[in-house]
Design a protein around this motif. Structure first.
Motif, PDB file in Angstrom:
ATOM      1  N   THR A 329      -6.319  21.991 -17.550  1.00 38.95           N
ATOM      2  CA  THR A 329      -5.163  22.848 -17.293  1.00 38.95           C
ATOM      3  C   THR A 329      -5.510  24.059 -16.441  1.00 38.95           C
ATOM      4  O   THR A 329      -4.777  24.410 -15.509  1.00 38.95           O
ATOM      5  CB  THR A 329      -4.566  23.305 -18.635  1.00 38.95           C
ATOM      6  OG1 THR A 329      -4.124  22.156 -19.363  1.00 38.95           O
ATOM      7  CG2 THR A 329      -3.403  24.254 -18.426  1.00 38.95           C
ATOM      8  N   ASP A 333      -3.966  24.688 -12.716  1.00 44.57           N
ATOM      9  CA  ASP A 333      -3.160  25.872 -12.418  1.00 44.57           C
ATOM     10  C   ASP A 333      -3.763  26.666 -11.268  1.00 44.57           C
ATOM     11  O   ASP A 333      -3.042  27.143 -10.372  1.00 44.57           O
ATOM     12  CB  ASP A 333      -3.049  26.756 -13.652  1.00 44.57           C
ATOM     13  CG  ASP A 333      -2.251  26.101 -14.777  1.00 44.57           C
ATOM     14  OD1 ASP A 333      -1.785  24.959 -14.592  1.00 44.57           O
ATOM     15  OD2 ASP A 333      -2.113  26.736 -15.849  1.00 44.57           O
ATOM     16  N   ARG A 337      -1.979  27.411  -7.604  1.00 40.63           N
ATOM     17  CA  ARG A 337      -1.792  28.778  -7.116  1.00 40.63           C
ATOM     18  C   ARG A 337      -2.446  28.961  -5.748  1.00 40.63           C
ATOM     19  O   ARG A 337      -1.875  29.598  -4.853  1.00 40.63           O
ATOM     20  CB  ARG A 337      -2.376  29.780  -8.115  1.00 40.63           C
ATOM     21  CG  ARG A 337      -1.560  29.956  -9.375  1.00 40.63           C
ATOM     22  CD  ARG A 337      -2.023  31.169 -10.176  1.00 40.63           C
ATOM     23  NE  ARG A 337      -1.197  31.344 -11.364  1.00 40.63           N
ATOM     24  CZ  ARG A 337      -1.476  30.834 -12.554  1.00 40.63           C
ATOM     25  NH1 ARG A 337      -2.597  30.128 -12.723  1.00 40.63           N
ATOM     26  NH2 ARG A 337      -0.662  31.015 -13.571  1.00 40.63           N
ATOM     27  N   ASP A 367       3.016  19.831 -18.937  1.00 44.16           N
ATOM     28  CA  ASP A 367       2.169  20.188 -17.791  1.00 44.16           C
ATOM     29  C   ASP A 367       2.999  20.286 -16.515  1.00 44.16           C
ATOM     30  O   ASP A 367       2.852  21.238 -15.738  1.00 44.16           O
ATOM     31  CB  ASP A 367       1.065  19.148 -17.600  1.00 44.16           C
ATOM     32  CG  ASP A 367       0.052  19.150 -18.728  1.00 44.16           C
ATOM     33  OD1 ASP A 367      -0.314  20.249 -19.190  1.00 44.16           O
ATOM     34  OD2 ASP A 367      -0.377  18.061 -19.152  1.00 44.16           O
ATOM     35  N   ARG A 370       5.107  23.351 -16.449  1.00 45.80           N
ATOM     36  CA  ARG A 370       4.296  24.544 -16.218  1.00 45.80           C
ATOM     37  C   ARG A 370       3.899  24.650 -14.743  1.00 45.80           C
ATOM     38  O   ARG A 370       3.984  25.720 -14.120  1.00 45.80           O
ATOM     39  CB  ARG A 370       3.047  24.492 -17.095  1.00 45.80           C
ATOM     40  CG  ARG A 370       2.194  25.766 -17.016  1.00 45.80           C
ATOM     41  CD  ARG A 370       0.853  25.603 -17.696  1.00 45.80           C
ATOM     42  NE  ARG A 370      -0.047  24.723 -16.963  1.00 45.80           N
ATOM     43  CZ  ARG A 370      -0.323  23.465 -17.295  1.00 45.80           C
ATOM     44  NH1 ARG A 370       0.226  22.924 -18.367  1.00 45.80           N
ATOM     45  NH2 ARG A 370      -1.148  22.747 -16.559  1.00 45.80           N
ATOM     46  N   LEU A 371       3.474  23.530 -14.165  1.00 43.71           N
ATOM     47  CA  LEU A 371       3.047  23.537 -12.767  1.00 43.71           C
ATOM     48  C   LEU A 371       4.209  23.852 -11.838  1.00 43.71           C
ATOM     49  O   LEU A 371       4.048  24.566 -10.833  1.00 43.71           O
ATOM     50  CB  LEU A 371       2.418  22.192 -12.415  1.00 43.71           C
ATOM     51  CG  LEU A 371       1.086  21.894 -13.121  1.00 43.71           C
ATOM     52  CD1 LEU A 371       0.709  20.425 -12.955  1.00 43.71           C
ATOM     53  CD2 LEU A 371      -0.026  22.794 -12.588  1.00 43.71           C
ATOM     54  N   ILE A 374       4.639  27.496 -11.767  1.00 46.88           N
ATOM     55  CA  ILE A 374       3.631  28.178 -10.951  1.00 46.88           C
ATOM     56  C   ILE A 374       4.014  28.122  -9.473  1.00 46.88           C
ATOM     57  O   ILE A 374       3.887  29.109  -8.740  1.00 46.88           O
ATOM     58  CB  ILE A 374       2.242  27.553 -11.186  1.00 46.88           C
ATOM     59  CG1 ILE A 374       1.758  27.885 -12.595  1.00 46.88           C
ATOM     60  CG2 ILE A 374       1.235  28.033 -10.145  1.00 46.88           C
ATOM     61  CD1 ILE A 374       0.490  27.161 -12.998  1.00 46.88           C
TER      62      ILE A 374
END
Length: 595
Positions: A329, A333, A337, A367, A370-371, A374
């Motif tokens: 993870t 991430d 980014r 996941d 969350r991605l 980002i």
């Protein structure tokens, strides 16, 4: 009250992909059959029962007991227990003590342009500290203030003590910025720049327009005539330049392409560069992106922009032998980014979280959500963002998804589903994989040029957009769908012809107009009507339309690329003769309105 059921035990009938999706199953198969797990044809076996795969595995030809033992071991996996997973990397917040307190704030050397054009790329280059590992030890961002307010722009480390901040301005005027960083020498640097009018043909990033279509930031309409060459930027300069030359001569306005290299059928060569420092023998340092790789990717994206081609960047995929598909993870991430910080200032970028997200077995819906967050958080230009499926569609109604990126689920019926998908999700439908024109043994890669063009027309008539690819066999495994090179198929010129028809049609794009069950129709009521007969071959057609509108009629042969204007005008109830051949369209444009 909800009733939960225990997951079923693995049996010989369990599809291979379900076994490999469980870390314990993958470990068991990988220990006994390492060549299978690392095989470039592994994904062609995913849907077959594990028992059939084992029974036909050459490694067990002389030892069937070993195959039986593997199946027995898999069957004993306790699926009610959560599998143990390797401990992930621990995220460490960049320290405010990265530089000594005697380092003056804002003391880094600054280079920047005083003026940039609208939809150009403004960049601040900072020469600062390089101790430790600045990729993870330094946080850098800037607040940019302009005519539209304030945005936060992430910065990134580019190696050799160089840091960069990039921004894509969309309004003419005066801008200012101020940096923020845990590194004292990079913190509190202020400056400004002027944004001048855009250069010719610079229209800005593409966004959704009128619910189901697309337009650039300046309002210029965009029709995504897509193609796919997944790892064309991993093939070396000679082939990559050939790919660009083919795009320059072709009709395509969007290229699907991967950040990571690919290991699959016809993709067994090693790339010249990797996104991270390292190599396949000694491994990769996932905490150190390779600036040379990223600079090369940026150059190719800029070259696509010069050709008017959008770079639909795929951030993750499962066709991997280097470990990039199974990063933890924290590494995932950090990578996302970094990619967004480097590339969000490119006007021609689209984001695709994944190609076939459901084949990345180690990632969950949590996941992906969350991605996606980002990407959104770090992209001040709000580029288009989607996610692509293998078997199961992602929920395209999620607010972060700007458009539905579709791979066919049905062998035959894909473009025909466009209207249903538009209604289901209320978003543009882009069928990025309707299958490919070619002659390989895979069903997704051996449709004819005629069928590819038919699917383009079917999708357009239903208010969507269909993508192209080619998979013709090549002695050196140079298939356009993956490596680029030369377009060899019969569909590209016909796709260009379709685009010319669309460009001469309604400015907002085609909208479906329901009619009879046997032919799709699209356009604008009372102004423009387009009928497409596909693989049907009528010798004539009767029409019944509003008698208040008089129509000029063209018969379009979509394969021969001809347009025949019928003499006179038509209104009300009438019949026209047709050539009794496949792939014919009829276009009606209002000549005048009566009354």
């Amino acid at each position: 009250m909800s009733i939960t059921t225990e997951p079923e035990a693995f049996t010989a009938a369990t599809p291979l992909m379900h076994v490999l999706a469980d870390p314990r199953g993958r470990a068991a198969v990988g220990r006994v059959l390492p060549d299978l797990v690392s095989s470039s044809i592994l994904h062609t076996l995913h849907g077959y029962p594990i028992g059939l795969v084992v029974d036909t595995e050459p490694a067990f030809a002389g030892d069937p007991a070993a195959g039986a033992a593997l199946l027995a071991e898999i069957a004993e996996i306790d699926r009610s227990a959560e599998p143990e997973r390797p401990a992930p990397e621990r995220f460490v917040e960049p320290s405010k003590a990265y530089e000594d307190v005697d380092v003056p704030p804002g003391s880094a050397t600054v280079r920047q342009s005083a003026t940039v054009t609208r939809f150009g790329r403004f960049e601040v280059e900072l020469h600062g500290p390089s101790q430790g590992n600045p990729f993870i030890d330094v946080r850098l961002e800037a607040r940019v203030d302009g005519p539209d307010g304030s945005v936060t722009v992430p910065g990134f480390y580019d190696g050799s003590g160089v840091y960069r901040l990039r921004y894509l301005p969309e309004r003419v005027g005066e801008y200012s910025y101020r940096t923020s960083s845990n590194a004292r020498s990079l913190d509190g640097i202020a400056g400004g720049f002027t944004v001048a009018p855009a250069r010719p043909h610079a229209h800005g990033p593409v966004r959704v327009a009128d619910t189901f279509h697309f337009a650039h930031a300046d309002g210029t309409r965009h029709r995504p005539l897509g193609t796919t060459a997944y790892v064309w930027t991993h093939q070396g300069d000679l082939l990559e330049e050939q790919t660009l030359a083919s795009l320059a001569d072709g009709p395509f306005t969007k290229m699907r392409m991967c950040v990571f290299p690919k290991s699959y059928l016809f993709n067994e060569n090693e790339p010249e560069r990797y996104p991270f420092v390292g190599d396949p023998v000694h491994g990769f340092d996932l905490q150190r992106p390779d600036p040379a790789y990223w600079a090369h990717l940026e150059r190719r994206i800029d070259q696509l922009a010069e050709l008017g081609v959008q770079a639909d960047l795929i951030l993750f995929h499962g066709y991997d032998r280097w470990g990039f598909a199974t990063m933890d993870t924290v590494a995932d991430d950090r990578y996302v980014r970094y990619a967004v910080a480097r590339l969000a200032s490119f006007a021609n970028v689209w984001w695709s979280l994944a190609n076939e997200y459901d084949l990345l077995f180690s990632k969950t819906e949590t996941d992906w959500e969350r991605l996606a967050g980002i990407v959104r958080e770090n992209d001040p230009s709000s580029h288009l963002l989607s996610i692509h499926n293998c078997r199961a569609f992602y929920d395209h109604s999620r607010p972060w998804i700007t458009h539905a990126s579709i791979q066919r689920q049905d062998i035959y019926k894909t473009a025909e589903m466009t209207s249903e998908w538009r209604e289901r999700w209320g978003k543009p439908v882009v069928i990025d994989e309707c299958a490919y024109e070619g002659d390989i043994d895979q069903g997704w890669g051996n449709i004819t040029g005629e069928e590819m063009v038919r699917r383009f027309w079917e999708g357009a008539m239903r208010g969507g957009y269909v993508g192209h690819g080619e998979t013709y066999r090549h002695p050196d495994d140079v298939l356009w769908w993956s490596k680029g090179g030369v377009l060899r198929g019969t569909s590209p010129s016909r796709i260009r012809f379709l685009d010319e028809i669309l460009a001469a049609g309604p400015a907002r794009g085609l909208e479906p107009i329901p009619l009879d069950w046997d032919v799709p129709r699209a356009g604008v009521e009372g102004e423009y009507l387009l009928y497409y007969f596909g693989f049907d071959q009528p010798g004539y057609r009767r029409f019944l339309l509003d008698p208040a509108v008089t129509w000029e009629i063209d018969i379009i042969d979509t394969w021969e690329m001809t347009i025949q204007r019928l003499p006179g005008t038509y209104s009300g109830r009438f019949r026209i003769e047709l050539p009794a051949k496949q792939y014919i369209a009829v276009r009606m444009r209002a000549a005048r309105t009566v009354g």
